[in-house]
Enzyme design. Structure first.
Site, PDB file in Angstrom:
ATOM      1  N   SER A 134      -0.032  -1.087   0.101  1.00  0.00           N
ATOM      2  CA  SER A 134      -0.124   0.074  -0.219  1.00  0.00           C
ATOM      3  C   SER A 134       0.901   1.164  -0.141  1.00  0.00           C
ATOM      4  O   SER A 134       2.095   1.064   0.415  1.00  0.00           O
ATOM      5  CB  SER A 134      -0.499   0.265   1.099  1.00  0.00           C
TER       6      SER A 134
ATOM      7  N   TYR B 139      -2.508   5.325  -4.383  1.00  0.00           N
ATOM      8  CA  TYR B 139      -3.494   6.252  -4.105  1.00  0.00           C
ATOM      9  C   TYR B 139      -2.866   7.637  -3.924  1.00  0.00           C
ATOM     10  O   TYR B 139      -1.624   7.786  -4.800  1.00  0.00           O
ATOM     11  CB  TYR B 139      -3.365   6.056  -2.498  1.00  0.00           C
TER      12      TYR B 139
ATOM     13  N   THR C  50      -5.457   2.798  -7.045  1.00  0.00           N
ATOM     14  CA  THR C  50      -7.299   2.188  -6.095  1.00  0.00           C
ATOM     15  C   THR C  50      -7.510   3.696  -6.432  1.00  0.00           C
ATOM     16  O   THR C  50      -7.284   4.632  -6.386  1.00  0.00           O
ATOM     17  CB  THR C  50      -6.592   2.306  -4.598  1.00  0.00           C
TER      18      THR C  50
ATOM     19  N   LYS D 139      -8.356  -1.217  -9.490  1.00  0.00           N
ATOM     20  CA  LYS D 139      -8.864  -1.082  -8.133  1.00  0.00           C
ATOM     21  C   LYS D 139     -10.429  -0.465  -7.774  1.00  0.00           C
ATOM     22  O   LYS D 139     -10.081   1.243  -7.306  1.00  0.00           O
ATOM     23  CB  LYS D 139      -8.193  -1.698  -6.842  1.00  0.00           C
TER      24      LYS D 139
ATOM     25  N   HIS E 288     -13.904  -2.459  -1.309  1.00  0.00           N
ATOM     26  CA  HIS E 288     -12.895  -1.777  -0.791  1.00  0.00           C
ATOM     27  C   HIS E 288     -12.916  -2.499   0.657  1.00  0.00           C
ATOM     28  O   HIS E 288     -12.951  -2.211   2.176  1.00  0.00           O
ATOM     29  CB  HIS E 288     -12.981  -0.544  -0.223  1.00  0.00           C
TER      30      HIS E 288
HETATM   31  C1  FNR Z   1      -7.281  -1.852   2.725  1.00  0.00           C
HETATM   32  N1  FNR Z   1      -7.660  -1.488   1.744  1.00  0.00           N
HETATM   33  C2  FNR Z   1      -7.012  -1.120   1.261  1.00  0.00           C
HETATM   34  N2  FNR Z   1      -6.694  -0.653  -0.263  1.00  0.00           N
HETATM   35  C3  FNR Z   1      -6.280   0.161  -0.676  1.00  0.00           C
HETATM   36  O1  FNR Z   1      -6.048   0.191  -2.001  1.00  0.00           O
HETATM   37  N3  FNR Z   1      -4.606   0.915  -0.397  1.00  0.00           N
HETATM   38  C4  FNR Z   1      -4.912   0.897   1.204  1.00  0.00           C
HETATM   39  O2  FNR Z   1      -4.453   1.570   1.500  1.00  0.00           O
HETATM   40  C5  FNR Z   1      -6.149  -0.766   2.049  1.00  0.00           C
HETATM   41  N4  FNR Z   1      -6.209   0.005   2.988  1.00  0.00           N
HETATM   42  C6  FNR Z   1      -6.890  -0.565   3.748  1.00  0.00           C
HETATM   43  C7  FNR Z   1      -6.433  -1.465   5.468  1.00  0.00           C
HETATM   44  C8  FNR Z   1      -7.391  -2.169   6.136  1.00  0.00           C
HETATM   45  C9  FNR Z   1      -7.063  -2.027   7.289  1.00  0.00           C
HETATM   46  C10 FNR Z   1      -8.590  -2.849   5.004  1.00  0.00           C
HETATM   47  C11 FNR Z   1      -8.891  -3.845   6.023  1.00  0.00           C
HETATM   48  C12 FNR Z   1      -8.644  -2.830   3.691  1.00  0.00           C
HETATM   49  C13 FNR Z   1      -8.646  -2.035   1.642  1.00  0.00           C
HETATM   50  C14 FNR Z   1      -8.152  -4.043   0.799  1.00  0.00           C
HETATM   51  O3  FNR Z   1      -6.708  -3.504  -0.191  1.00  0.00           O
HETATM   52  C15 FNR Z   1      -9.498  -4.387   0.037  1.00  0.00           C
HETATM   53  O4  FNR Z   1      -9.912  -4.512  -0.447  1.00  0.00           O
HETATM   54  C16 FNR Z   1     -10.063  -5.391   1.165  1.00  0.00           C
HETATM   55  O5  FNR Z   1      -9.773  -5.469   2.763  1.00  0.00           O
HETATM   56  C17 FNR Z   1     -11.035  -7.032   0.827  1.00  0.00           C
HETATM   57  O6  FNR Z   1     -12.209  -7.168   1.202  1.00  0.00           O
HETATM   58  P1  FNR Z   1     -11.249  -8.164   2.607  1.00  0.00           P
HETATM   59  O7  FNR Z   1     -10.923  -9.633   1.861  1.00  0.00           O
HETATM   60  O8  FNR Z   1     -10.881  -7.765   3.565  1.00  0.00           O
HETATM   61  O9  FNR Z   1     -13.216  -8.371   2.947  1.00  0.00           O
END
Ligand code: FNR
Length: 395
Positions: A142, A164, A190, A267, A291
């Site tokens: 990330s 991002y 994203t 994404k 997300h």
């Molecule tokens: C995320 N997600 C996320 N996505 C992204 O593009 N950059 C990021 O920095 C983050 N940070 C992040 C932190 C935390 C704590 C979570 C739980 C999620 C979203 C992540 O990439 C993904 O889309 C989801 O977590 C998928 O869903 P599940 O598998 O957690 O249900």
């Protein structure tokens, strides 16, 4: 880390609620030599994590936005997908290898990009990246990592960089250059965070990052804001509000496509029309994602919209899915609905919290074993065959 046990009975080294325990190592069990025995399911890792994490960190990881309607819908939609197994196919031990943007991997799974992994365990991003390397799957780093991207890629293995879009275009360009110089093999932008979703748990907790966890890729990027705890306010939301650009457009995606030779994934796509626009911009894959229910509450479950997105893009680009994937059966469901692969999010953070790098390795080994079983039970020789399966979607 627990010492290796010498008997068949797993020794107990950490108490967990409801009778669950973190077992000690089982050097006699293949795949557990890193010193952590997986519980029977990824969901059980969640129980182990809940036992060791501060409540506000548990909430940060597991919460969604608003009333968490979309968060719940993700799981419900996957549960409604029934896969019709084929029989008498003569499949003995299926292969799990699959092609994703940028190469061939041990299974059609990548570790989703997730911010601030040192919140979970000191192993942090390097631990999860090393676990992904051991499993032969990509680790998506990330922008909001708590470890600089250069240290993450030094763990070896295929690392993709998640971008991002920041208000400062110069910082975006710097990040791209750093990710490429560090050896990242794909780029994932994203697009569903013009602002952070309203994460009520974080607001109620007045959640702020502890001093040892910081946005390590963004030196000088108002990191102080993420540490300033205020009752009723999420400091993480204040920080992202200050540094993220709200007005990303298709022209920006085209700029990115021009600028990087790396495979490019987008994404945060839910509408098939956006998937087509992305494909026309030349991306290698779209990730159907809400997300993990953390952005627009009321957005549809990803399993619900996936078939339409797959039909809309056709062969123009690959389609991946995330949000709610919790087992090998879920991976099979996504493949049967037409996805090329999935990202797994929270379960990897639970595993990291429960056992650091070894916990994450155990979780990915478990997922691979589950996927192999699911393919066998569905009569599929490999993930490509799973994409030919039929599905029924219940009420
Ligand atoms: C995320 N997600 C996320 N996505 C992204 O593009 N950059 C990021 O920095 C983050 N940070 C992040 C932190 C935390 C704590 C979570 C739980 C999620 C979203 C992540 O990439 C993904 O889309 C989801 O977590 C998928 O869903 P599940 O598998 O957690 O249900």
């Amino acid at each position: 880390m627990a010492e290796p046990a010498t008997t068949d009975a797993p020794a107990v080294d950490t108490a967990a609620p409801d009778g669950w325990t973190v077992p000690a190592a089982r050097p006699d069990v293949p795949g557990t030599d890193a010193g952590f025995v997986a519980p029977p399911s990824l969901a059980d890792f969640g129980e182990l994590a809940r036992a060791v994490l501060p409540p506000e960190v548990w909430d940060f990881v597991n919460g969604g936005s608003g009333t968490e309607t979309t968060l719940a819908a993700n799981r419900a939609a996957l549960d409604r997908v029934a896969v019709l197994p084929r029989v008498l196919t003569g499949v003995d031990t299926p292969g799990t290898e699959a092609t994703l943007p940028g190469g061939s991997f041990a299974m059609p799974v990548a570790v989703a990009p997730m911010a601030y992994q040192k919140l979970l365990h000191p192993d942090g991003e390097v631990g999860l990246a090393a676990a992904a390397r051991a499993a032969g799957v990509p680790y998506v780093a990330s922008t909001l990592g708590s470890t600089p991207i250069e240290e993450v890629t030094a763990a070896g293995g295929p690392v993709w960089f998640q971008l991002y879009w920041l208000r400062d275009r110069g910082m975006v360009a710097d990040l791209l250059d750093r990710a490429q110089a560090a050896g990242c093999t794909a780029l994932m932008v994203t697009v569903d965070v013009p602002v952070l979703g309203r994460r009520l748990r974080d607001a109620r907790n007045g959640f702020a990052l502890p001093p040892h966890v910081t946005a390590a890729n963004l030196p000088g990027g108002r990191n102080d804001l993420a540490h300033q705890g205020t009752p009723g306010v999420s400091a993480v939301a204040v920080h992202t509000g200050a540094v993220f650009a709200p007005a990303l457009s298709w022209a920006d995606l085209a700029w990115l496509r021009e600028r990087t030779p790396l495979p490019l994934l987008v994404k945060g796509i839910l509408d098939p029309r956006d998937a087509v626009l992305a494909a026309e911009t030349g991306v290698d894959a779209v990730v159907v994602s809400n997300h993990g229910g953390r952005q627009l509450d009321g957005a549809p479950a990803t399993a619900t919209v996936l078939p339409e997105v797959v039909a809309a893009v056709g062969e123009r680009c690959a389609v991946l899915l995330d949000s709610g994937v919790r087992s090998g059966s879920d991976v099979l469901r996504a493949l049967a609905l037409g996805a090329s692969g999935v990202l797994v999010g929270r379960p990897m953070l639970w595993a990291l919290a429960a056992g650091g790098r070894a916990g994450a390795e155990a979780a990915l080994a478990l997922l691979a074993a589950e996927l192999r079983d699911a393919l066998t039970l569905a009569g599929c020789a490999d993930p490509a065959a799973a994409r030919q399966l039929r599905t029924l979607v219940g009420d």
